[in-house]
Design an enzyme around this catalytic site. Structure first.
Site, PDB file in Angstrom:
ATOM      1  N   TYR A   1       0.849  -1.187   0.000  1.00 50.78           N
ATOM      2  CA  TYR A   1       0.000   0.000   0.000  1.00 50.78           C
ATOM      3  C   TYR A   1       0.893   1.249   0.000  1.00 50.78           C
ATOM      4  CZ  TYR A   1      -4.640   1.825  -0.194  1.00 50.78           C
ATOM      5  OH  TYR A   1      -5.788   2.409  -0.655  1.00 50.78           O
ATOM      6  N   LEU A   2       1.727   1.283  -1.022  1.00 53.87           N
ATOM      7  CA  LEU A   2       2.839   2.228  -1.059  1.00 53.87           C
ATOM      8  C   LEU A   2       2.382   3.680  -1.160  1.00 53.87           C
ATOM      9  CD1 LEU A   2       5.126   0.237  -3.531  1.00 53.87           C
ATOM     10  CD2 LEU A   2       5.034   0.087  -1.031  1.00 53.87           C
TER      11      LEU A   2
ATOM     12  N   GLU B   1       4.190   8.000  -0.928  1.00 54.72           N
ATOM     13  CA  GLU B   1       5.411   8.754  -1.268  1.00 54.72           C
ATOM     14  C   GLU B   1       6.590   8.411  -0.344  1.00 54.72           C
ATOM     15  OE1 GLU B   1       5.059  10.109  -4.623  1.00 54.72           O
ATOM     16  OE2 GLU B   1       6.698  11.161  -3.632  1.00 54.72           O
TER      17      GLU B   1
ATOM     18  N   HIS C   1       7.363   5.474   0.994  1.00 50.52           N
ATOM     19  CA  HIS C   1       8.006   4.273   0.449  1.00 50.52           C
ATOM     20  C   HIS C   1       8.763   4.620  -0.840  1.00 50.52           C
ATOM     21  CE1 HIS C   1       4.411   2.314   2.490  1.00 50.52           C
ATOM     22  NE2 HIS C   1       5.421   1.710   3.068  1.00 50.52           N
TER      23      HIS C   1
ATOM     24  N   GLN D   1       4.237  -9.671  13.214  1.00 56.62           N
ATOM     25  CA  GLN D   1       4.490  -8.398  13.894  1.00 56.62           C
ATOM     26  C   GLN D   1       3.204  -7.699  14.331  1.00 56.62           C
ATOM     27  OE1 GLN D   1       6.468  -6.758  10.212  1.00 56.62           O
ATOM     28  NE2 GLN D   1       5.605  -4.841  10.916  1.00 56.62           N
TER      29      GLN D   1
ATOM     30  N   LYS E   1      10.464   7.499  10.076  1.00 54.53           N
ATOM     31  CA  LYS E   1       9.188   7.587  10.803  1.00 54.53           C
ATOM     32  C   LYS E   1       9.098   6.456  11.825  1.00 54.53           C
ATOM     33  CE  LYS E   1       5.116   6.302   9.308  1.00 54.53           C
ATOM     34  NZ  LYS E   1       4.439   5.481  10.340  1.00 54.53           N
TER      35      LYS E   1
ATOM     36  N   GLN F   1      12.044   1.060  15.083  1.00 52.38           N
ATOM     37  CA  GLN F   1      12.331  -0.056  14.168  1.00 52.38           C
ATOM     38  C   GLN F   1      13.718   0.130  13.544  1.00 52.38           C
ATOM     39  OE1 GLN F   1       9.452  -1.863  11.258  1.00 52.38           O
ATOM     40  NE2 GLN F   1      10.479  -0.552   9.799  1.00 52.38           N
TER      41      GLN F   1
ATOM     42  N   SER G   1       0.625   4.286   5.633  1.00 53.60           N
ATOM     43  CA  SER G   1      -0.487   3.540   5.013  1.00 53.60           C
ATOM     44  C   SER G   1      -1.711   3.618   5.911  1.00 53.60           C
ATOM     45  CB  SER G   1      -0.095   2.080   4.797  1.00 53.60           C
ATOM     46  OG  SER G   1       1.110   2.006   4.089  1.00 53.60           O
ATOM     47  N   ARG G   2      -1.508   3.800   7.208  1.00 50.49           N
ATOM     48  CA  ARG G   2      -2.626   3.839   8.159  1.00 50.49           C
ATOM     49  C   ARG G   2      -3.391   5.163   8.108  1.00 50.49           C
ATOM     50  NH1 ARG G   2       1.095   0.364  11.417  1.00 50.49           N
ATOM     51  NH2 ARG G   2      -0.002  -1.611  11.642  1.00 50.49           N
TER      52      ARG G   2
HETATM   53  O1  PAF Z   1       8.193  -0.979   8.181  1.00 49.90           O
HETATM   54  C1  PAF Z   1       7.505  -1.907   7.699  1.00 49.90           C
HETATM   55  O2  PAF Z   1       6.714  -1.705   6.779  1.00 49.90           O
HETATM   56  C2  PAF Z   1       7.634  -3.303   8.260  1.00 49.90           C
HETATM   57  O3  PAF Z   1       7.786  -3.278   9.636  1.00 49.90           O
HETATM   58  C3  PAF Z   1       8.770  -4.128   7.604  1.00 49.90           C
HETATM   59  C4  PAF Z   1      10.130  -3.515   7.865  1.00 49.90           C
HETATM   60  C5  PAF Z   1       8.518  -4.212   6.098  1.00 49.90           C
HETATM   61  C6  PAF Z   1       8.771  -5.547   8.163  1.00 49.90           C
HETATM   62  O4  PAF Z   1       7.570  -6.214   7.937  1.00 49.90           O
END
Ligand code: PAF
Length: 291
Positions: free
Chosen positions: A32-33, A35, A37, A61, A150, A154, A187-188
């Site tokens: 669900y890309l 800008e 991404h 996750q 963002k 992570q 995406s959210r």
């Molecule tokens: O950041 C994300 O979209 C996800 O956490 C990732 C790194 C693709 C792992 O599923």
């Protein structure tokens, strides 16, 4: 551009490129890309001969009651966006391809760095992220992998995994991409009603206000956090989950801000959406700058 769903096929194709001495840039995504991404993809395109984007909504996750089922998915749209950016391969495995035996028996986990911020409220989330990212790294074997700032916790945790587990991969952090009104792209954001979307930029505005207070000389982290919380609570429909200032090195909360690198971060529920944002900054001899 080719869409590949099988691990074996992707490995074969990439092995040929590697043999030919080509560098491989990798952008892991859940699809669900937007800008944000695409900016990771553009950076990868600049730095590497071959660009691989993975699209996989990773079940390990997501916690109970989180949005795994409703997470937006549209491979066709994603593929056309990737094609325009000159991506060479999309790796889009199904869940069975990635987890043939169901939930894995072996995970990659992290200590300490996931104690606070999102990790505190999403138990098991970073374990799921690290496990899938380690699997994807082993499948793609990229030279470089691109992650947005963002998702700052992570990013920090993946940098640590690469260091502690000796992955021969350069992690390239990329700036957060924002809508013209300042809202961090996610995406959210699609979950927001027009009314929620209209007030959502106030999350980043509140963080910026807190950051300005630090720039103006405040060194008591609690005071800054309280000020931001007050601002967030005043946003109609917003329920802040946390506001914290943590040190970049160990992701532990700090009371007093001294010379060092910090992350000022928040997660806020707005309607059905849980939105996160942050400002990473450095204090050095009285100077405070975004870092
Ligand atoms: O950041 C994300 O979209 C996800 O956490 C990732 C790194 C693709 C792992 O599923």
């Amino acid at each position: 551009m080719e869409i590949i769903k099988s691990i074996e096929k992707l490995r074969k194709v990439l092995w040929e490129h590697r043999k030919a001495g080509k560098s491989i840039g990798f952008v892991p995504t859940m699809g669900y890309l937007h800008e944000g991404h695409l900016n990771l993809v553009r950076q990868a395109r600049k730095d590497n001969d071959i660009v691989v984007v993975s699209i996989f909504v990773n079940p390990t996750q997501f916690g109970e009651g989180e949005d795994f089922d409703s997470y937006p998915r549209d491979l066709e749209r994603d593929a056309s966006l990737c094609e325009k950016e000159g991506v060479d391969y999309i790796f889009a495995p199904d869940t069975h391809e990635m987890y043939p035996d169901g939930a894995p028996l072996v995970y990659v986990d992290v200590l300490k760095l996931s104690d606070h911020l999102c990790g505190r409220f999403r138990p098991g989330h970073f374990r799921g992220v690290l496990t899938v990212v380690a699997k994807l790294f082993n499948i793609v074997m990229p030279d470089r992998a691109y992650f947005g700032k963002k998702d700052i916790q992570q990013l920090r945790i993946i940098m640590q995994m690469v260091k502690d587990l000796n992955f021969p991969i350069e992690i390239v952090p990329v700036e957060t991409t924002r809508e013209p009104d300042g809202l961090a792209m996610s995406s959210r954001n699609t979950y927001l009603s027009p009314e929620e979307r209209a007030v959502a930029p106030r999350i980043y505005e509140s963080l910026k206000e807190g950051f300005q207070i630090i720039k103006d000389g405040e060194r008591d982290a609690t005071k800054v956090v309280e000020h931001i919380l007050e601002k967030l609570e005043a946003i109609p429909g917003a329920r802040p989950q946390y506001v914290q200032i943590v040190s970049w090195d160990d992701m532990q909360p700090v009371k007093e801000l001294k010379d060092g690198i910090y992350v000022l971060a928040t997660a806020v529920f707005l309607g059905p959406a849980r939105l996160i944002d942050n400002i990473r900054f450095k204090i050095e001899g009285g100077d405070v700058d975004v870092y």
